[in-house]
Design a protein around this motif. Structure first.
Motif, PDB file in Angstrom:
ATOM      1  N   VAL A   1     -36.739  32.446-116.786  1.00 14.64           N
ATOM      2  CA  VAL A   1     -36.064  32.337-115.502  1.00 14.64           C
ATOM      3  C   VAL A   1     -37.065  32.693-114.413  1.00 14.64           C
ATOM      4  CG1 VAL A   1     -35.246  34.728-115.554  1.00 14.64           C
ATOM      5  CG2 VAL A   1     -34.027  33.037-114.164  1.00 14.64           C
ATOM      6  N   ILE A   2     -36.952  32.009-113.284  1.00 12.60           N
ATOM      7  CA  ILE A   2     -37.856  32.279-112.177  1.00 12.60           C
ATOM      8  C   ILE A   2     -37.324  33.449-111.344  1.00 12.60           C
ATOM      9  CG2 ILE A   2     -38.719  29.922-112.108  1.00 12.60           C
ATOM     10  CD1 ILE A   2     -36.833  29.379-109.780  1.00 12.60           C
ATOM     11  N   ALA A   3     -38.067  33.837-110.324  1.00 15.80           N
ATOM     12  CA  ALA A   3     -37.698  35.020-109.538  1.00 15.80           C
ATOM     13  C   ALA A   3     -36.567  34.767-108.551  1.00 15.80           C
ATOM     14  CB  ALA A   3     -38.933  35.542-108.798  1.00 15.80           C
ATOM     15  N   ARG A   4     -36.306  33.501-108.203  1.00 13.64           N
ATOM     16  CA  ARG A   4     -35.345  33.236-107.121  1.00 13.64           C
ATOM     17  C   ARG A   4     -33.958  33.823-107.368  1.00 13.64           C
ATOM     18  NH1 ARG A   4     -36.270  28.291-106.431  1.00 13.64           N
ATOM     19  NH2 ARG A   4     -37.906  28.694-104.912  1.00 13.64           N
ATOM     20  N   PRO A   5     -33.395  33.769-108.579  1.00 13.03           N
ATOM     21  CA  PRO A   5     -32.065  34.379-108.764  1.00 13.03           C
ATOM     22  C   PRO A   5     -32.034  35.856-108.376  1.00 13.03           C
ATOM     23  CG  PRO A   5     -32.635  33.042-110.659  1.00 13.03           C
ATOM     24  CD  PRO A   5     -33.856  33.121-109.811  1.00 13.03           C
ATOM     25  N   PHE A   6     -33.135  36.570-108.627  1.00 15.79           N
ATOM     26  CA  PHE A   6     -33.196  37.977-108.273  1.00 15.79           C
ATOM     27  C   PHE A   6     -33.304  38.152-106.758  1.00 15.79           C
ATOM     28  CE2 PHE A   6     -34.748  37.431-112.560  1.00 15.79           C
ATOM     29  CZ  PHE A   6     -34.078  38.431-113.258  1.00 15.79           C
ATOM     30  N   GLN A   7     -33.988  37.215-106.105  1.00  8.36           N
ATOM     31  CA  GLN A   7     -34.108  37.261-104.647  1.00  8.36           C
ATOM     32  C   GLN A   7     -32.744  37.024-103.994  1.00  8.36           C
ATOM     33  OE1 GLN A   7     -37.082  34.279-104.024  1.00  8.36           O
ATOM     34  NE2 GLN A   7     -38.714  35.487-104.966  1.00  8.36           N
ATOM     35  N   LEU A   8     -32.003  36.054-104.517  1.00 11.30           N
ATOM     36  CA  LEU A   8     -30.664  35.772-104.000  1.00 11.30           C
ATOM     37  C   LEU A   8     -29.754  36.988-104.168  1.00 11.30           C
ATOM     38  CD1 LEU A   8     -30.324  32.184-105.474  1.00 11.30           C
ATOM     39  CD2 LEU A   8     -30.017  32.711-103.060  1.00 11.30           C
ATOM     40  N   ALA A   9     -29.759  37.557-105.384  1.00 12.28           N
ATOM     41  CA  ALA A   9     -28.887  38.695-105.676  1.00 12.28           C
ATOM     42  C   ALA A   9     -29.241  39.906-104.822  1.00 12.28           C
ATOM     43  CB  ALA A   9     -28.980  39.045-107.156  1.00 12.28           C
ATOM     44  N   ALA A  10     -30.546  40.087-104.563  1.00 13.54           N
ATOM     45  CA  ALA A  10     -30.969  41.232-103.750  1.00 13.54           C
ATOM     46  C   ALA A  10     -30.424  41.141-102.336  1.00 13.54           C
ATOM     47  CB  ALA A  10     -32.499  41.307-103.718  1.00 13.54           C
ATOM     48  N   CYS A  11     -30.092  39.916-101.897  1.00 11.52           N
ATOM     49  CA  CYS A  11     -29.549  39.717-100.550  1.00 11.52           C
ATOM     50  C   CYS A  11     -28.021  39.655-100.556  1.00 11.52           C
ATOM     51  CB  CYS A  11     -30.099  38.425 -99.947  1.00 11.52           C
ATOM     52  SG  CYS A  11     -31.883  38.467 -99.667  1.00 11.52           S
TER      53      CYS A  11
ATOM     54  N   GLY B   1     -47.806  34.618-129.218  1.00  4.37           N
ATOM     55  CA  GLY B   1     -48.415  35.935-129.154  1.00  4.37           C
ATOM     56  C   GLY B   1     -48.768  36.365-127.743  1.00  4.37           C
ATOM     57  N   ALA B   2     -48.454  35.519-126.748  1.00  2.00           N
ATOM     58  CA  ALA B   2     -48.659  35.920-125.357  1.00  2.00           C
ATOM     59  C   ALA B   2     -47.695  37.059-125.027  1.00  2.00           C
ATOM     60  CB  ALA B   2     -48.417  34.737-124.420  1.00  2.00           C
ATOM     61  N   VAL B   3     -47.966  37.781-123.951  1.00  2.12           N
ATOM     62  CA  VAL B   3     -47.124  38.907-123.553  1.00  2.12           C
ATOM     63  C   VAL B   3     -46.052  38.435-122.572  1.00  2.12           C
ATOM     64  CG1 VAL B   3     -47.076  41.155-122.398  1.00  2.12           C
ATOM     65  CG2 VAL B   3     -48.995  40.561-123.906  1.00  2.12           C
ATOM     66  N   PHE B   4     -44.802  38.729-122.869  1.00  3.69           N
ATOM     67  CA  PHE B   4     -43.697  38.334-121.997  1.00  3.69           C
ATOM     68  C   PHE B   4     -43.650  39.228-120.768  1.00  3.69           C
ATOM     69  CE2 PHE B   4     -39.082  38.974-120.967  1.00  3.69           C
ATOM     70  CZ  PHE B   4     -38.895  37.748-120.343  1.00  3.69           C
ATOM     71  N   LEU B   5     -43.617  38.606-119.574  1.00  8.83           N
ATOM     72  CA  LEU B   5     -43.528  39.340-118.314  1.00  8.83           C
ATOM     73  C   LEU B   5     -42.349  38.781-117.521  1.00  8.83           C
ATOM     74  CD1 LEU B   5     -44.801  41.439-116.383  1.00  8.83           C
ATOM     75  CD2 LEU B   5     -46.101  39.565-115.372  1.00  8.83           C
ATOM     76  N   PRO B   6     -41.224  39.478-117.486  1.00  8.22           N
ATOM     77  CA  PRO B   6     -40.045  38.965-116.784  1.00  8.22           C
ATOM     78  C   PRO B   6     -40.221  39.017-115.276  1.00  8.22           C
ATOM     79  CG  PRO B   6     -39.636  41.190-117.572  1.00  8.22           C
ATOM     80  CD  PRO B   6     -40.978  40.784-118.125  1.00  8.22           C
ATOM     81  N   PRO B   7     -39.426  38.243-114.540  1.00  6.38           N
ATOM     82  CA  PRO B   7     -39.516  38.225-113.081  1.00  6.38           C
ATOM     83  C   PRO B   7     -39.093  39.554-112.470  1.00  6.38           C
ATOM     84  CG  PRO B   7     -38.321  36.318-113.910  1.00  6.38           C
ATOM     85  CD  PRO B   7     -38.463  37.276-115.046  1.00  6.38           C
ATOM     86  N   CYS B   8     -39.445  39.743-111.214  1.00  3.73           N
ATOM     87  CA  CYS B   8     -39.042  40.946-110.493  1.00  3.73           C
ATOM     88  C   CYS B   8     -38.918  40.590-109.018  1.00  3.73           C
ATOM     89  CB  CYS B   8     -40.059  42.069-110.693  1.00  3.73           C
ATOM     90  SG  CYS B   8     -41.733  41.664-110.139  1.00  3.73           S
ATOM     91  N   VAL B   9     -38.366  41.493-108.253  1.00  2.00           N
ATOM     92  CA  VAL B   9     -38.215  41.274-106.821  1.00  2.00           C
ATOM     93  C   VAL B   9     -38.506  42.577-106.090  1.00  2.00           C
ATOM     94  CG1 VAL B   9     -35.740  41.777-106.823  1.00  2.00           C
ATOM     95  CG2 VAL B   9     -36.692  40.362-105.017  1.00  2.00           C
TER      96      VAL B   9
ATOM     97  N   HIS C   1     -33.690  41.789 -99.203  1.00  2.00           N
ATOM     98  CA  HIS C   1     -32.597  42.731 -99.079  1.00  2.00           C
ATOM     99  C   HIS C   1     -31.563  42.114 -98.137  1.00  2.00           C
ATOM    100  CE1 HIS C   1     -35.711  43.600 -96.034  1.00  2.00           C
ATOM    101  NE2 HIS C   1     -34.670  43.616 -95.216  1.00  2.00           N
ATOM    102  N   GLN C   2     -30.386  42.653 -98.162  1.00  2.00           N
ATOM    103  CA  GLN C   2     -29.319  42.087 -97.341  1.00  2.00           C
ATOM    104  C   GLN C   2     -29.517  42.434 -95.870  1.00  2.00           C
ATOM    105  OE1 GLN C   2     -25.459  42.945 -98.907  1.00  2.00           O
ATOM    106  NE2 GLN C   2     -24.567  41.127 -97.971  1.00  2.00           N
ATOM    107  N   VAL C   3     -29.308  41.421 -95.021  1.00  2.00           N
ATOM    108  CA  VAL C   3     -29.379  41.582 -93.571  1.00  2.00           C
ATOM    109  C   VAL C   3     -28.071  41.052 -92.996  1.00  2.00           C
ATOM    110  CG1 VAL C   3     -31.899  41.354 -93.524  1.00  2.00           C
ATOM    111  CG2 VAL C   3     -30.455  39.316 -93.233  1.00  2.00           C
ATOM    112  N   PRO C   4     -27.779  41.309 -91.729  1.00  2.00           N
ATOM    113  CA  PRO C   4     -26.535  40.800 -91.140  1.00  2.00           C
ATOM    114  C   PRO C   4     -26.446  39.278 -91.235  1.00  2.00           C
ATOM    115  CG  PRO C   4     -27.487  42.495 -89.738  1.00  2.00           C
ATOM    116  CD  PRO C   4     -28.504  42.195 -90.789  1.00  2.00           C
ATOM    117  N   ALA C   5     -25.238  38.794 -91.500  1.00  2.00           N
ATOM    118  CA  ALA C   5     -25.015  37.350 -91.576  1.00  2.00           C
ATOM    119  C   ALA C   5     -25.404  36.688 -90.257  1.00  2.00           C
ATOM    120  CB  ALA C   5     -23.554  37.066 -91.905  1.00  2.00           C
ATOM    121  N   ASP C   6     -25.946  35.478 -90.363  1.00  2.00           N
ATOM    122  CA  ASP C   6     -26.414  34.751 -89.183  1.00  2.00           C
ATOM    123  C   ASP C   6     -25.640  33.433 -89.090  1.00  2.00           C
ATOM    124  OD1 ASP C   6     -27.730  33.270 -87.286  1.00  2.00           O
ATOM    125  OD2 ASP C   6     -29.734  33.784 -87.971  1.00  2.00           O
ATOM    126  N   PRO C   7     -24.862  33.227 -88.039  1.00  2.00           N
ATOM    127  CA  PRO C   7     -24.090  31.988 -87.882  1.00  2.00           C
ATOM    128  C   PRO C   7     -24.963  30.733 -87.952  1.00  2.00           C
ATOM    129  CG  PRO C   7     -23.437  33.620 -86.250  1.00  2.00           C
ATOM    130  CD  PRO C   7     -24.659  34.161 -86.899  1.00  2.00           C
TER     131      PRO C   7
END
Length: 216
Positions: A202-212, A111-119, A125-131
């Protein structure tokens, strides 16, 4: 209405240590609340500043110094590493008051309230690739050893360059460095706790990766 997201510790985006999902997650929720017109902020136990608020949302079981900071108190059961598992944590939180959880199954069964991850796109966000962070595959976390990460990703079968970071490895990233890593790596591994599969969360990290722009 004032809303406070309370963590055991809060770190600035540029001085984050190890794996810092809680603060990034809480900041995204607070930003969303502010967009709706609420006065919402993130507070950490290490800052020693716990103002009274109308609604307090605790990301961890609150300590005695800052328990019941809100006129209304809500507990967020989101730590998959809790000794009693996610269900044990949900029940412990429910004994204190209304409870949120990132587990869809636990929400259905308790009966707890489901709160999905967010970012927050301002934080990730995506930034220039860094060697400096050039690699085909990256893994950020504290759950697996480097060898386990390689095995699970079948890198022992299909070799690829792998970079691993996290407190367990002694390789700590700042949040700004994580942007460069995620924006440079071709694939980001997300090996969480097996309990996450069992309890449909699911934790928030997949959304963080995708956002980049990183393939998860």
């Amino acid at each position: 209405m004032t809303i406070g997201f309370f963590l055991h510790q809060t770190l600035s985006f540029t001085h984050a240590a190890g794996v810092w999902g809680d603060e990034i997650y809480a900041s995204a929720l607070a930003k969303g609340c502010r967009a709706l017109g609420y006065d919402a902020h993130v507070y950490g136990e290490n800052l020693g500043f716990f103002p009274p608020v109308d609604l307090a949302i605790y990301f961890h079981l609150p300590g005695p110094a800052w328990d019941r900071r809100g006129k209304n108190n809500v507990y967020f059961a989101q730590n998959l590493g809790h000794p009693g598992g996610i269900m044990g944590l949900v029940k412990q939180c429910q004994a204190l008051g209304p409870t949120l959880t990132l587990s869809r199954r636990a929400a259905q069964e308790t009966g707890a309230v489901f709160l999905p991850p967010c970012v927050d796109p301002d934080a990730f966000h995506q930034v220039p690739a860094d060697p400096t962070f050039a690699c085909e595959v990256c893994y950020v976390g504290n759950v697996l050893t480097e060898r386990e990460a390689r095995t699970r990703a079948y890198l022992n079968v299909a070799p690829a360059s792998l970079r691993v970071y996290g407190r367990s490895f002694g390789r700590i990233l700042t949040q700004e460095e994580s942007l460069r890593l995620y924006s440079t790596a071709q694939i980001g591994l997300n090996f969480g706790f097996e309990e996450g599969v069992v309890w449909d969360c699911v934790i928030a990290r997949p959304f963080q990766l995708a956002a980049c722009g990183c393939f998860v």
